[in-house]
Design a protein around this motif. Structure first.
Motif, PDB file in Angstrom:
ATOM      1  N   LEU A 115     -19.103 -85.063  11.012  1.00 29.58           N
ATOM      2  CA  LEU A 115     -19.519 -86.435  10.727  1.00 29.58           C
ATOM      3  C   LEU A 115     -18.690 -87.451  11.515  1.00 29.58           C
ATOM      4  O   LEU A 115     -19.224 -88.395  12.079  1.00 29.58           O
ATOM      5  CB  LEU A 115     -19.397 -86.730   9.227  1.00 29.58           C
ATOM      6  CG  LEU A 115     -20.516 -86.226   8.352  1.00 29.58           C
ATOM      7  CD1 LEU A 115     -20.161 -86.427   6.883  1.00 29.58           C
ATOM      8  CD2 LEU A 115     -21.817 -86.937   8.670  1.00 29.58           C
ATOM      9  N   VAL A 119     -17.591 -80.005   8.040  1.00 30.59           N
ATOM     10  CA  VAL A 119     -18.561 -81.079   7.796  1.00 30.59           C
ATOM     11  C   VAL A 119     -17.905 -82.440   8.058  1.00 30.59           C
ATOM     12  O   VAL A 119     -18.496 -83.310   8.707  1.00 30.59           O
ATOM     13  CB  VAL A 119     -19.135 -80.986   6.364  1.00 30.59           C
ATOM     14  CG1 VAL A 119     -19.976 -82.208   6.031  1.00 30.59           C
ATOM     15  CG2 VAL A 119     -19.957 -79.715   6.216  1.00 30.59           C
ATOM     16  N   GLY A 120     -16.686 -82.636   7.577  1.00 32.49           N
ATOM     17  CA  GLY A 120     -15.979 -83.905   7.806  1.00 32.49           C
ATOM     18  C   GLY A 120     -15.736 -84.168   9.276  1.00 32.49           C
ATOM     19  O   GLY A 120     -15.977 -85.276   9.773  1.00 32.49           O
ATOM     20  N   PHE A 162     -15.280 -78.129   4.084  1.00 38.67           N
ATOM     21  CA  PHE A 162     -14.937 -79.554   4.033  1.00 38.67           C
ATOM     22  C   PHE A 162     -14.491 -80.026   5.416  1.00 38.67           C
ATOM     23  O   PHE A 162     -14.937 -81.071   5.903  1.00 38.67           O
ATOM     24  CB  PHE A 162     -13.835 -79.826   3.006  1.00 38.67           C
ATOM     25  CG  PHE A 162     -13.294 -81.217   3.084  1.00 38.67           C
ATOM     26  CD1 PHE A 162     -13.994 -82.274   2.530  1.00 38.67           C
ATOM     27  CD2 PHE A 162     -12.102 -81.480   3.744  1.00 38.67           C
ATOM     28  CE1 PHE A 162     -13.514 -83.580   2.620  1.00 38.67           C
ATOM     29  CE2 PHE A 162     -11.611 -82.774   3.841  1.00 38.67           C
ATOM     30  CZ  PHE A 162     -12.317 -83.826   3.273  1.00 38.67           C
ATOM     31  N   CYS A 193     -18.760 -84.694   1.382  1.00 39.44           N
ATOM     32  CA  CYS A 193     -18.011 -83.606   2.056  1.00 39.44           C
ATOM     33  C   CYS A 193     -17.182 -82.825   1.043  1.00 39.44           C
ATOM     34  O   CYS A 193     -17.092 -81.595   1.124  1.00 39.44           O
ATOM     35  CB  CYS A 193     -17.096 -84.180   3.138  1.00 39.44           C
ATOM     36  SG  CYS A 193     -17.944 -84.703   4.610  1.00 39.44           S
ATOM     37  N   TRP A 198     -17.795 -89.134   2.471  1.00 41.35           N
ATOM     38  CA  TRP A 198     -16.602 -88.308   2.276  1.00 41.35           C
ATOM     39  C   TRP A 198     -16.651 -87.616   0.912  1.00 41.35           C
ATOM     40  O   TRP A 198     -16.215 -86.466   0.775  1.00 41.35           O
ATOM     41  CB  TRP A 198     -15.328 -89.129   2.450  1.00 41.35           C
ATOM     42  CG  TRP A 198     -15.135 -89.516   3.884  1.00 41.35           C
ATOM     43  CD1 TRP A 198     -15.185 -90.763   4.400  1.00 41.35           C
ATOM     44  CD2 TRP A 198     -14.895 -88.647   4.996  1.00 41.35           C
ATOM     45  NE1 TRP A 198     -15.003 -90.728   5.764  1.00 41.35           N
ATOM     46  CE2 TRP A 198     -14.813 -89.440   6.160  1.00 41.35           C
ATOM     47  CE3 TRP A 198     -14.749 -87.267   5.133  1.00 41.35           C
ATOM     48  CZ2 TRP A 198     -14.586 -88.899   7.430  1.00 41.35           C
ATOM     49  CZ3 TRP A 198     -14.522 -86.729   6.402  1.00 41.35           C
ATOM     50  CH2 TRP A 198     -14.443 -87.547   7.520  1.00 41.35           C
ATOM     51  N   VAL A 227     -19.473 -80.524  -0.709  1.00 37.66           N
ATOM     52  CA  VAL A 227     -19.769 -79.329   0.108  1.00 37.66           C
ATOM     53  C   VAL A 227     -18.614 -78.331  -0.006  1.00 37.66           C
ATOM     54  O   VAL A 227     -18.831 -77.120  -0.159  1.00 37.66           O
ATOM     55  CB  VAL A 227     -20.026 -79.717   1.578  1.00 37.66           C
ATOM     56  CG1 VAL A 227     -20.042 -78.488   2.475  1.00 37.66           C
ATOM     57  CG2 VAL A 227     -21.332 -80.483   1.704  1.00 37.66           C
TER      58      VAL A 227
END
Length: 155
Positions: A58, A54-55, A51, A24, A21, A27
């Motif tokens: 995942l 990507v979060g 954010f 993230c 996290w 990023v």
């Protein structure tokens, strides 16, 4: 009284840990820094969007371990409990050995780098060439306890 074969006895999502996290957030900040010189609002939007993307990726792609009275699921794989043997929980150095030098190449593996402990589940189906499954878990002792319930004690 019979047990519901679909009742969930254990469920765990192998979601990212705090380190992922933080990555993230990195990023998102990087995207902000790329967009901010062009337009501050574009930078803010780019950071938030990156954010979130990507979060979400995942989290959404994190496998789930689920145990019911009739089925064991690890990620996309599933096997009937009648073909599941003894389960073993590993932490620390034992976990490193179970997922490295002692690992059988035919085993089914579901590892996540942010979870160091693992559970190894023996497969007893004679038609299945897979000797066991190994999966990351934050609570491998609980999975082993549930799967070993009703099995004869080890010698």
């Amino acid at each position: 009284m019979t047990e519901n074969p679909n009742a969930v006895l254990y469920r765990e999502r192998l979601a990212p840990g705090i380190g992922m996290w933080i990555a993230c957030v990195g990023v998102g900040l990087s995207s902000f820094l790329v967009g901010a010189p062009i337009n501050i609002y574009a930078g803010i939007i780019a950071g938030i969007v990156m954010f979130a993307v990507v979060g979400w990726t995942l989290f959404a792609t994190s496998p789930v371990i689920e145990v019911t009275p009739s089925v064991l699921r690890v990620g996309r794989a599933q096997i009937e409990r009648e073909h599941v043997g003894r389960a073993y929980a590993f932490r620390g150095e034992d976990s490193r050995l179970a997922t490295g030098p002692a690992l059988d190449g035919r085993a089914f593996m579901c590892f996540r780098g942010w979870i160091s402990s693992v559970v190894r589940i023996d497969i007893t189906d004679p038609a299945d060439p897979t000797p066991y499954w190994v999966a990351s878990s934050r609570n491998p002792e609980r999975i082993a306890e549930i799967l070993n319930d009703g099995l004869p004690e080890e010698e």
